[in-house]
Design an enzyme around this catalytic site. Sequence first.
Site, mmCIF file in Angstrom:
data_model
loop_
_atom_site.group_PDB
_atom_site.id
_atom_site.type_symbol
_atom_site.label_atom_id
_atom_site.label_comp_id
_atom_site.label_asym_id
_atom_site.label_seq_id
_atom_site.Cartn_x
_atom_site.Cartn_y
_atom_site.Cartn_z
ATOM 1 C CD GLU A 198 32.367 38.062 34.894
ATOM 2 O OE1 GLU A 198 32.528 38.634 33.699
ATOM 3 O OE2 GLU A 198 33.377 37.579 35.566
ATOM 4 C CG MET A 235 34.841 40.765 39.237
ATOM 5 S SD MET A 235 34.450 39.782 37.773
ATOM 6 C CE MET A 235 33.533 41.118 36.934
ATOM 7 C CD GLU A 291 40.972 40.110 37.155
ATOM 8 O OE1 GLU A 291 40.037 40.602 36.868
ATOM 9 O OE2 GLU A 291 41.128 38.864 37.048
#
Length: 799
Positions: free
Chosen positions: A63, A204, A237
């Site tokens: 990302e 992430m 997440e």
Amino acid sequence: MSLNGSALDPAAVYADSRIRLEDLAAENELRVVADMRYSHTGEGLHRFVDPADDRVYLYSQFEVPDSRRVFASFEQPDLKAVFTFTVKAPAHWKVVSVAATPAPVAAGDGTAVWRFPATERLSTYVTAIVAGEYHEVLDTYVGKHGEIPLGHYCRQSVAPYLDIEELVLITKQGFEFFEELFDYPYPFHKYDQLYVPEFNNGAMENAGCVTLRDEYLPRSRQARWFYEQRANTILHEMAHMWFGDLVTMKWWDDLWLNESFAEWAATHASTQATNYAEAWTGFANSRKNWAYRQDQLPSTHPIAADNHDLEAVEVNFDGITYAKGASALKQLVAYVGLEEFTAGLREYFKKHAFGNSEFSDLLGALEATSGRDLHSWAEAWLQTSGVNTLAAQFELDEQGAYRSFAVRQHAAAEFPTLRPHRIGIGLYDRVEGRLVRRTTVETDVVGELTEVAGLVGETQPDLLLLNDGDLSYAKIRLDDRSLVTVRDSVRVLDDSLARALCWSAAWDMTRDAEMAAGDFVTMVLGGLAAETDGTAVKQLPVYVQIAIEQLTHPTKRDALRTRWEQGLREILESAEPGSDNQLTFMKVFAGTTGKRIPPSSYSGAGRSPEAMRFMTGLLDGSVVLDGLDVDTDMRWTLLTALASTGAVDRARLEHELAQDHTSSGREKAAAAIAALPDAEAKEHSWRQGAVDEGVPNETQRHIAYIWDTAGQQELIAPYLEKYLTVADTIWEDLGTQIASTALEYMFPRVLTSQETLDRVDAWLESSSANPAAKRYVREGRADIVRALAAQAFDGPTEG
């Protein structure tokens, strides 16, 4: 490269991370074979060699646009596809991806091949590969929709600190809560959480393959606030598996949909499903103040920002996208009702599963279930910038009761939107030595002035608290009587969330030059020892540090530093032995509580000889603080404090590093060297933080957080010009991650003066630097402007 079997010349068709394709057929096959460089910046495929045992670890981070560093791809989030990864690696490694892990097939020469099955339809940025000699622990969650295989991974040298029972508990609590809340099965085949080194962010949301920074597996004792933050990250997440991975925004303009929602959902889940039931208090004490600061910088933007290109996206992972957006969602939940909000989410997931959506799709789902027209709400809250200020306007009768009462709303001239706010108004009285809520009246604030008839006739309380319950996102002002009450008696306010609002209001008034920095320090010294929210205990001293080093008039600074040090020493020594507060107070006393928040300068100034002797004694064992374990990380905390005043030298720090031959030791030593009041050490650290290529990203970050050390103005003075010179090209020279860290944290705020402001203004006028780089310089400039205004309000010492 080949297109439909015909070779392409890379020199002719490849430029600027793009391949020009011509003569396309109705269906096409593009084949790209490439050797790519490993990364040491946490972008692309990051490679790390553990200094503790020389084992190798890899992980990907894609990302926003970094899948291109590993494989050719169409990286728009709305160009979803299935992915089939095949990995060849040493046979003894663990290899994990977003699809279920296959059995490796021996390939000779000590290698093996992992042929992963095809994934579900995904955006490129949530695909992943993690490989290396990872330690593995497997488990299973059994829920309402069946079984979910769970995996936890970390480096071998970190495995002793993998508190697996707690991590599995939070994971299972999260799945049970979210599967019920969303009424949609977990959409992927397994759920691995991999704690990886030198990670740039908290975590992430790769689909079923979540990467988290392995600092979440601490080798030393931590206070409860640390574990609350970790649980929030784990839940954040997990929420992304539905909101972001299952249903993905069409383009990055709706980035906030991902991050704001996950931020709200994680905090909501913490309060409902874990033992961190007061997570919204921690949110108010830290994350929300991050948003308030960001929203008052020149780089502010709407929650739904116009992310017109990838550079705009990369700098907008900020306090507005995360914390302001989550606050707006909390306001929306209060506005439409939790049951209606949840029903809308469930329909949204069912309708857009494995596809892409825009905010209008979510808005439509919520309008259908709530029966409310939300377009005006969305326009006011999501498409405008700035933060409103709410203040009470009232008259009292002869008996001290409210004759009239209204809430006045103010907006900054450059962002004039007046928003609708659903707020509580709390009345608190002193009762037997405590501040106790008498009543709360909820009301909708609309426009500039809102009359509140329900408070007419109520006796004026000792504390009048607007936004009681923290339902809305707004700065609040305390009336004169309430301000005196808070300043003198915040420690006896019963409700932790109400205290958080009082702390926030006082800090905001200090930053806005409406409350003297010394008064804020007095308030913190009076209330810190009794504070029960660990996030506040950790965060308030950071604000004090900013207040002293940036917002206090220079003629008053030394005296205020002394008062803070002496008061904090008393608080530390009176803390319960072995308590979380004692641990945090000790870190605060030494000047470190974790990640820096600009414009905080590391507190290397004003340390008394008594403080130095105290910390030296703790380090060598001649002084003992009952209940405090001076473990490896605490040793570095004390050494860094001593280094900042020159009480230890570089040789002493390098000797300590030799005893702590780990990545953490390497990073902490780099930070301690950066704090030294020594010209040679300062130049060495400057080059590592802002100039040299190849410095590991986590080492660079530790240096950047501490480089701008208070009390070292003469040493840092030459670096204003060096900073501006570097800022001209650092974005292109060192890349997004390293550049943004250096520009944000190494801005020389200790040089706050009109002269510095004038020089920065001249640079901004003349420089052709990347707009993203200029954004960070403008933010540093804004901190100087705010600091000069606060110093002028504070005024010089009389006589």
